[in-house]
Design an enzyme around this catalytic site. Structure first.
Site, short mmCIF file in Angstrom:
data_model
loop_
_atom_site.label_atom_id
_atom_site.label_comp_id
_atom_site.label_asym_id
_atom_site.label_seq_id
_atom_site.Cartn_x
_atom_site.Cartn_y
_atom_site.Cartn_z
N PHE A 50 -41.02 -21.13 -14.18
CA PHE A 50 -41.30 -22.23 -16.01
C PHE A 50 -42.06 -22.41 -15.66
CE2 PHE A 50 -42.09 -26.07 -13.53
CZ PHE A 50 -43.32 -26.64 -14.07
N GLU B 225 -46.32 -32.36 -3.62
CA GLU B 225 -46.47 -31.04 -4.79
C GLU B 225 -46.48 -31.98 -5.99
OE1 GLU B 225 -44.76 -27.03 -4.40
OE2 GLU B 225 -45.07 -27.49 -2.39
N SER C 199 -41.95 -22.84 -6.38
CA SER C 199 -42.04 -24.16 -5.34
C SER C 199 -42.14 -23.96 -3.34
CB SER C 199 -41.15 -25.32 -5.51
OG SER C 199 -40.01 -24.69 -5.09
N GLU D 119 -34.86 -20.47 -15.58
CA GLU D 119 -33.86 -21.02 -16.43
C GLU D 119 -33.65 -22.12 -17.23
OE1 GLU D 119 -33.07 -23.29 -12.16
OE2 GLU D 119 -33.74 -20.79 -12.78
N CYS E 76 -49.66 -23.74 -11.53
CA CYS E 76 -50.34 -23.50 -9.96
C CYS E 76 -51.60 -24.41 -9.58
CB CYS E 76 -50.23 -22.30 -9.39
SG CYS E 76 -48.56 -21.85 -9.98
#
Length: 403
Positions: A158, A390, A235, A185, A290
Site C-alpha cells: 500500500f 516494525e 511485511s 487492496e 520501507c
C-alpha cells in the site's frame, strides 16, 4: 468487507484480463477509503478463483507470441508509456494522495521513481545481450542466451502504489515475460490508472493482467502451476509466507520485506543537517516508507540534542496530503492508526520516556482522518516494543549508546 448488494453508486475497481477491464463476479468487496476523510472512493473486488485462473491463462496464451516479439517492438511500448506517465503526472499524484494519504509532492515522487524504471525498460536492448567466450578449454566455446520465463506475478504494498508496480511489470514485460499483478487492496486505483496507460501505450492483450484480493489471491499466485516467478514487497510476515510457499511450488521468488532501519549519530556529526535528516526520515510519509527511520542511537554529546530534535519535529505540519505545506499526512487506515497508538501505549508501559506525544493531533476540517503526529521516545532499550517491532508510523525511538 461488503456484500455485492452494497451501494452501486460507488465506482468499482475492475480486473484486467486478456486486455479487457472487466467487472468481477465476486460477492466479496472492500471499500477503498480516503484516509484523511473516511470517504469511500471505490469498491475493490476480491477476485474469484476462476477469475484468477483466467488471468493466468491469458498470460500463458499471450506468452506464446510475446516471447517472440522483437526487442525493439517491446522497448517502443515503454517509450510511449513513459511519455503517457509524464503527461498524466498530476492526475496520478492526485489519485494516489486521495487513496493513500501521502502529500502531493510525495505522491509525485512515488510516480517518478516508478517512471525511472519505465525509462530503463525502454533501453532493454543492451540488457538483453548474451555472452560468448571462446576457447575456455581446448576446442570449447561457451555462450549464454537470455530467455523469458513465462507468466510472472507481482504482489505490491500500500505504501508505494505507483512506484512498486512500475518496478515490477515493465521490466518483466520488456524482457519477454507476461505478467499478473495483484496490487494492494487498500489503494489500487492509481495502479489501475497506470495499467490503463500501459494498455494505451500498446501492451498486447494478455501480456499484462491485474487481479485483486487478499490472502486467498496471494496463495493462489504462490500455488498456480503456470506462474513461473513471483515478486513481492510488503511485511516480513507475509513475505516469509510468500517466499516459502512459492519456492516450495517450484517458482523463482524474490521477496523484499519489512525494514528495520537504525541510525547512529556520532559526536562529530553536523547538528542541523542531522536533525533535519532524522526528522525527514522518521516522520516523512507518516513513517510509512520501507526506508523510514524508527530507531536512532545517540552517541556521546549527541544525547543532549533531544530537545532540539523535539523542537524540529514540532515544526512539522500534520494535515491532509492535499493541503499545501503538509509534512505528515494520515496513516493508511483506521486499523493502522490503532496499531500505532497501541505501540505508543506499549512504549509507555515498557518504561520508555514519551518525549513528544503525537496522538490525536488537531487537524481542522479533517477530524475523521487517521492522523498521528511525530512521536518521540527516549530511554528506549532492545526488548521494548517500540524498538523491536516494525512500527510503520511516525514514531521514533531514541537509544543512548552505552559504550
Amino acid at each position: 468487507m461488503n456484500a455485492s448488494t452494497a451501494n452501486q453508486t460507488i465506482p468499482t475497481v475492475k480486473l484486467l484480463i486478456d486486455g479487457k477491464f472487466v467487472e468481477s463476479t465476486t460477492t466479496q468487496w472492500r471499500d477503498v477509503v480516503n484516509p484523511a476523510t473516511q470517504e469511500v472512493l471505490a469498491r475493490v473486488p476480491f477476485a474469484t478463483p476462476a477469475e484468477i485462473d483466467a488471468a493466468v491463462a491469458s498470460g500463458k496464451e499471450a506468452f506464446k507470441t510475446w516471447k517472440k516479439t522483437p526487442i525493439g517492438t517491446r522497448a517502443r511500448i515503454f517509450l510511449k508509456l513513459q511519455q503517457l506517465i509524464r503527461e498524466n503526472m498530476g492526475e496520478l499524484a492526485a489519485l494516489l494522495t486521495a487513496e493513500q494519504g501521502k502529500t502531493l509532492p510525495d505522491a509525485e515522487g512515488d510516480v517518478f521513481r516508478g517512471l525511472e524504471v519505465v525509462e530503463h525498460a525502454a533501453s532493454i536492448g543492451n540488457l538483453q545481450l548474451g555472452e560468448l567466450a571462446n576457447n575456455v578449454a581446448g576446442g570449447v566455446d561457451t555462450y549464454t542466451i537470455l530467455q523469458p520465463l513465462g507468466v510472472c506475478a507481482g504482489i505490491t504494498p500500500f505504501n508505494f502504489p505507483a512506484m512498486i508496480p512500475l518496478w515490477m511489470f515493465p521490466m518483466a514485460i520488456a524482457t519477454g515475460n507476461t505478467f499478473v499483478l495483484k496490487p494492494s487492496e487498500q489503494d489500487p486505483m492509481v495502479t489501475m490508472r497506470l495499467c490503463e496507460l500501459a494498455m494505451e501505450a500498446g501492451i498486447p492483450a494478455g501480456v499484462l493482467n491485474v487481479i485483486h484480493g487478499g490472502e486467498d489471491a496471494v496463495n493462489a499466485i504462490c500455488d498456480h502451476k503456470d506462474i513461473k516467478a513471483v515478486s513481492f514487497v510488503g511485511s516480513t510476515k507475509v513475505g516469509t509466507h510468500v517466499y516459502n510457499r512459492a519456492t516450495l511450488a517450484g517458482k523463482r521468488a524474490q521477496c523484499m520485506m519489512g525494514a528495520k532501519n537504525h541510525a547512529i549519530v556520532m559526536p562529530d556529526a553536523n547538528k542541523e543537517q542531522t536533525l533535519n535528516a532524522i526528522a525527514g526520515a522518521a516522520f516523512g510519509a507518516a513513517g510509512q516508507r520501507c526506508m523510514a527511520l524508527p530507531v536512532v542511537m545517540l552517541v556521546g554529546e549527541t544525547q543532549k540534542w533531544i530537545p532540539e530534535l523535539i523542537a524540529k519535529a514540532q515544526t512539522l505540519k500534520v494535515n491532509a496530503g492535499t493541503e499545501k505545506g503538509t509534512d505528515v499526512g494520515p496513516v493508511i487506515s483506521c486499523a493502522a492508526l490503532a496499531r500505532v497508538e497501541g505501540l505508543i501505549e506499549r512504549g509507555i508501559a515498557d518504561g520508555a520516556k514519551l518525549e513528544l506525544d503525537g496522538r490525536k493531533p488537531n487537524v481542522p476540517g479533517f477530524e475523521k482522518g487517521n492522523f498521528v503526529g511525530p512521536t518521540i521516545f527516549s530511554g528506549v532499550k532492545p526488548g521494548m516494543a517500540v524498538y523491536d517491532q516494525e512500527i510503520f508510523g511516525p514514531v521514533l525511538a531514541l537509544v543512548a549508546a552505552t559504550t
